[in-house]
Each structure stands twice: as C-alpha cells, then as structure tokens.
Design an enzyme around this catalytic site. Structure first.
Site, PDB file in Angstrom:
ATOM      1  NE  ARG A  37      -3.413  -2.814   0.167  1.00 49.23           N
ATOM      2  CZ  ARG A  37      -3.200  -4.005  -0.414  1.00 49.23           C
ATOM      3  NH1 ARG A  37      -2.124  -4.214  -1.172  1.00 49.23           N
ATOM      4  NH2 ARG A  37      -4.078  -4.974  -0.261  1.00 49.23           N
ATOM      5  CG  LEU A  75       6.752   4.394   9.827  1.00 52.05           C
ATOM      6  CD1 LEU A  75       8.111   4.761   9.256  1.00 52.05           C
ATOM      7  CD2 LEU A  75       6.676   4.757  11.303  1.00 52.05           C
ATOM      8  CD  GLU A 123       4.026  12.690   9.194  1.00 56.33           C
ATOM      9  OE1 GLU A 123       4.505  13.438  10.043  1.00 56.33           O
ATOM     10  OE2 GLU A 123       4.346  11.484   9.090  1.00 56.33           O
ATOM     11  CD  GLU A 143       0.716   9.157  12.487  1.00 55.52           C
ATOM     12  OE1 GLU A 143      -0.523   9.229  12.487  1.00 55.52           O
ATOM     13  OE2 GLU A 143       1.409   9.476  11.514  1.00 55.52           O
TER      14      GLU A 143
HETATM   15  C1  1HE Z   1       1.877  -2.226   5.714  1.00 56.75           C
HETATM   16  C2  1HE Z   1       1.414  -0.933   6.034  1.00 56.75           C
HETATM   17  C3  1HE Z   1       2.271  -0.132   6.825  1.00 56.75           C
HETATM   18  C4  1HE Z   1      -0.102  -1.895   4.847  1.00 56.75           C
HETATM   19  N1  1HE Z   1       3.453  -0.625   7.201  1.00 56.75           N
HETATM   20  N2  1HE Z   1       3.041  -2.680   6.123  1.00 56.75           N
HETATM   21  N3  1HE Z   1       0.135   3.414   8.908  1.00 56.75           N
HETATM   22  C5  1HE Z   1      -0.942   2.721   9.306  1.00 56.75           C
HETATM   23  O1  1HE Z   1      -1.175   2.477  10.473  1.00 56.75           O
HETATM   24  C6  1HE Z   1      -1.806   2.200   8.193  1.00 56.75           C
HETATM   25  C7  1HE Z   1      -1.813   0.698   8.199  1.00 56.75           C
HETATM   26  N4  1HE Z   1      -2.466   0.128   7.014  1.00 56.75           N
HETATM   27  C8  1HE Z   1      -3.801  -0.009   6.902  1.00 56.75           C
HETATM   28  O2  1HE Z   1      -4.589   0.453   7.744  1.00 56.75           O
HETATM   29  C9  1HE Z   1      -4.295  -0.755   5.709  1.00 56.75           C
HETATM   30  O3  1HE Z   1      -3.213  -1.511   5.195  1.00 56.75           O
HETATM   31  C10 1HE Z   1      -4.840   0.153   4.564  1.00 56.75           C
HETATM   32  C11 1HE Z   1      -6.140   0.810   5.006  1.00 56.75           C
HETATM   33  C12 1HE Z   1      -3.826   1.221   4.168  1.00 56.75           C
HETATM   34  C13 1HE Z   1      -5.082  -0.713   3.297  1.00 56.75           C
HETATM   35  O4  1HE Z   1      -5.883  -1.840   3.646  1.00 56.75           O
HETATM   36  P1  1HE Z   1      -5.909  -3.113   2.662  1.00 56.75           P
HETATM   37  O5  1HE Z   1      -6.934  -4.047   3.212  1.00 56.75           O
HETATM   38  O6  1HE Z   1      -6.057  -2.647   1.271  1.00 56.75           O
HETATM   39  O7  1HE Z   1      -4.426  -3.760   2.743  1.00 56.75           O
HETATM   40  P2  1HE Z   1      -3.807  -4.692   3.881  1.00 56.75           P
HETATM   41  O8  1HE Z   1      -4.203  -6.112   3.663  1.00 56.75           O
HETATM   42  O9  1HE Z   1      -4.034  -4.135   5.234  1.00 56.75           O
HETATM   43  O10 1HE Z   1      -2.240  -4.525   3.583  1.00 56.75           O
HETATM   44  C14 1HE Z   1      -1.612  -5.150   2.473  1.00 56.75           C
HETATM   45  C15 1HE Z   1      -0.176  -5.391   2.865  1.00 56.75           C
HETATM   46  O11 1HE Z   1       0.468  -4.154   3.120  1.00 56.75           O
HETATM   47  C16 1HE Z   1      -0.060  -6.181   4.164  1.00 56.75           C
HETATM   48  O12 1HE Z   1       1.145  -6.918   4.086  1.00 56.75           O
HETATM   49  P3  1HE Z   1       1.125  -8.496   3.738  1.00 56.75           P
HETATM   50  O13 1HE Z   1       2.560  -8.908   3.793  1.00 56.75           O
HETATM   51  O14 1HE Z   1       0.249  -9.132   4.782  1.00 56.75           O
HETATM   52  O15 1HE Z   1       0.520  -8.605   2.352  1.00 56.75           O
HETATM   53  C17 1HE Z   1       0.109  -5.112   5.223  1.00 56.75           C
HETATM   54  O16 1HE Z   1       0.783  -5.560   6.371  1.00 56.75           O
HETATM   55  C18 1HE Z   1       0.984  -4.124   4.448  1.00 56.75           C
HETATM   56  N5  1HE Z   1       0.901  -2.792   4.987  1.00 56.75           N
HETATM   57  N6  1HE Z   1       0.185  -0.759   5.500  1.00 56.75           N
HETATM   58  C19 1HE Z   1       3.816  -1.870   6.853  1.00 56.75           C
HETATM   59  N7  1HE Z   1       1.949   1.132   7.157  1.00 56.75           N
HETATM   60  C20 1HE Z   1       7.356   9.257   9.910  1.00 56.75           C
HETATM   61  S1  1HE Z   1       6.235   8.887  11.094  1.00 56.75           S
HETATM   62  C21 1HE Z   1       4.786   8.365  10.293  1.00 56.75           C
HETATM   63  C22 1HE Z   1       3.972   7.555  11.218  1.00 56.75           C
HETATM   64  C23 1HE Z   1       2.932   6.768  10.489  1.00 56.75           C
HETATM   65  O17 1HE Z   1       2.817   6.790   9.290  1.00 56.75           O
HETATM   66  S2  1HE Z   1       1.907   5.831  11.485  1.00 56.75           S
HETATM   67  C24 1HE Z   1       0.721   5.204  10.384  1.00 56.75           C
HETATM   68  C25 1HE Z   1       1.145   3.895   9.808  1.00 56.75           C
END
Ligand code: 1HE
Length: 270
Positions: A37, A75, A123, A143
C-alpha cells in the site's frame, strides 16, 4: 495539453520504489510499492529525497501519485518495532530532510490522492503545493492508536492545512475524514471522480508550468516562509521578492503582452 509519458533518464531511472516519467516539462513520480500500500520504508524515503534533488533541469512542475488502490499507508511499520530512541530521532530527521527537499525543491508539486492517505502518507501529501483528491480518498492519522507520534513533519505541515483542532481530533480519536470532509477541511484543493485525479493533476501541472519559473519559485518558496514571519519582517521580504520577480525579463514581457492586449484576461483563456 498533456503529452505522452516517457521514462526518466539517468539517476531517476534507477530508483526502485519510485517510477519516474516525464511529460514535456512535467515530471510524474509514482510511489511504486502497491503490495504494501505504498508504505514508506527507508529506501522509499531516500529515493524521494534523491528524486527531488535530481529533477531534470528543464522540469517546471511535478506530480506525485500512488500505484494501486491507495496513495500511501504511511510509515512502513515493520521497520520501526526494534528502533532505539536515538534511531527514532535520526529516522524522523531523515524524513524531514526528504520532505523539505520536496516542499522546497525547484518546482511546484501536485499530489494525486486516492484510497488511504494516512499517517506518513498524509505527511507526504502535505508537502505538495496542491492536492487533487479522488472520491475514494480517506485521511487518517493512526499514530495515536499505534502508540507513536507523527515524525515526518506532520505536526508542522498538517495544522497549517486544517488547524491544530482537527489534527488533534484525528490523532486522539482515530477520526477518519472521507474525501468530501477532507475537501471541506482543506486537505485537498480539488475533488474529482475516481480515476480522474492523474488527468486533472497533469492538466494543472502543465498549466502551472507555463508560469514564469521565478514567479512559481516565489509562490512555493517565499509565500510559506513569509506566512511564518512576523508581519513586519514578512512584508519586508515580500517587497524584496516582489521586486526580484518584477525585475525578471519574463515578468516584463508578460506585463507588456497584457498591456498590448496579447495576453489573456483574468478568468478567460489567453
Ligand atoms: C503495511 C502498512 C504499513 C499496509 N506498514 N506494512 N500506517 C498505518 O497504520 C496504516 C496501516 N495500514 C492499513 O490500515 C491498511 O493496510 C490500509 C487501510 C492502508 C489498506 O488496507 P488493505 O486491506 O487494502 O491492505 P492490507 O491487507 O491491510 O495490507 C496489504 C499489505 O500491506 C499487508 O502486508 P502483507 O505482507 O500481509 O501482504 C500489510 O501488512 C501491508 N501494509 N500498511 C507496513 N503502514 C514518519 S512517522 C509516520 C507515522 C505513520 O505513518 S503511522 C501510520 C502507519
């Protein structure tokens, strides 16, 4: 208006998580990690910094978008679980350097937002000078729920778009804004139907690219800095910037063209 895309050359062609193409004076950068993603890991944040530090010299505007169903999931959380406090600070400072390179780079940047625009993805979107959102876009700052804090300049940039109160709500409660709410709050400048974001952003970028480069530079570099200054200092800098832009041959020609009725009127195409 938009010409065909051709792959970028040189260093920009060697990036792995960013796909860079050119369309005339517009550079299109696409986050290219759809299986995750477009989550931003160390490689991607460094590639963003490299790309914006090495835009082609003839670039006049840029567009950033995300491959797949989401703009960016923020992130890459898999990279931070074992970080020490010191590593966390250096990591955040790396994002700051990369995102400053984007906002204060040589050309205006337009972001195309769709699906998740969350955490570090929001961001990143906030570094752009304009944002075009598709109807599928949704905005979150998870976050607070992940036990962390924004570290990619969100605390400085996002309140300037939507205010501290809205950002506090998003972070404390996990509130998610849909595309219409985001538009009303100021997260996007344009709201378009799904699938139309890139076309609209490219059209805007081509339009922006026709402005005098020094004018665009003043708008993207001087304006946000002046807005941060005390009014007396800001107005002094405004006078300098204004005189510099006005003294440029491109400005003189454009003003002469208007006076000779060779340039378009406001609200009408030239
Ligand atoms: C990830 C990440 C990630 C997806 N880091 N691996 N960001 C978040 O807390 C957002 C977290 N992500 C989600 O809530 C969802 O993934 C989504 C709403 C964005 C998309 O959902 P979906 O159903 O389309 O995808 P999915 O099945 O959740 O994710 C597909 C893959 O991407 C899956 O990995 P896989 O190996 O199981 O296929 C997920 O683990 C991976 N994935 N998002 C790592 N963020 C500089 S400071 C900034 C601080 C932040 O950004 S905190 C917010 C972090």
């Amino acid at each position: 208006m938009t010409s065909a895309f051709r792959p970028a050359k040189g260093l920009l062609a060697q990036l792995t998580l960013l796909r860079v193409e050119c369309s005339g004076p517009v550079v299109h950068l696409r986050l290219n990690r759809p299986d995750k993603r477009n989550a931003i890991n160390g490689t991607l944040v460094r590639e963003l910094q490299t790309a914006f530090a090495n835009l082609p010299s003839d670039a006049r505007a840029a567009v950033i978008s995300g491959e797949g169903a989401h703009f960016c999931a923020g992130l890459d959380l898999s990279e931070v679980t074992e970080q020490s406090v010191a590593e966390g600070i250096f990591h955040s400072r790396l994002w700051h350097a990369a995102f400053d390179q984007i906002q204060y780079g040589p050309v205006p940047l337009i972001a195309v937002l769709h699906g998740a625009v969350v955490g570090g993805g929001l961001e990143l979107a906030a570094t752009a000078h304009l944002r075009v959102a598709e109807a599928s876009a949704f905005y979150g700052l998870p976050e607070g729920q992940r036990g962390i804090f924004v570290g990619g300049s969100g605390s400085a940039r996002i309140p300037r778009l939507i205010g501290v109160a809205r950002m506090t709500d998003m972070m404390l409660t996990g509130r998610v804004f849909d595309a219409a709410e985001g538009q009303a709050a100021g997260l996007s400048n344009y709201l378009v139907a799904d699938g139309e974001g890139l076309t609209r952003a490219m059209a805007l970028a081509h339009k922006v690219a026709t402005n005098a480069p020094l004018s665009n530079y003043a708008i993207t570099q001087a304006l946000p800095r002046i807005a941060e200054m005390a009014p007396a200092e800001g107005l002094f800098v405004e006078s300098l910037m204004s005189a510099i832009a006005q003294g440029d041959e491109a400005a003189k020609k454009r003003v002469r063209d208007f006076l000779a009725k060779r340039a378009g009127k406001v609200g009408k195409s030239s």
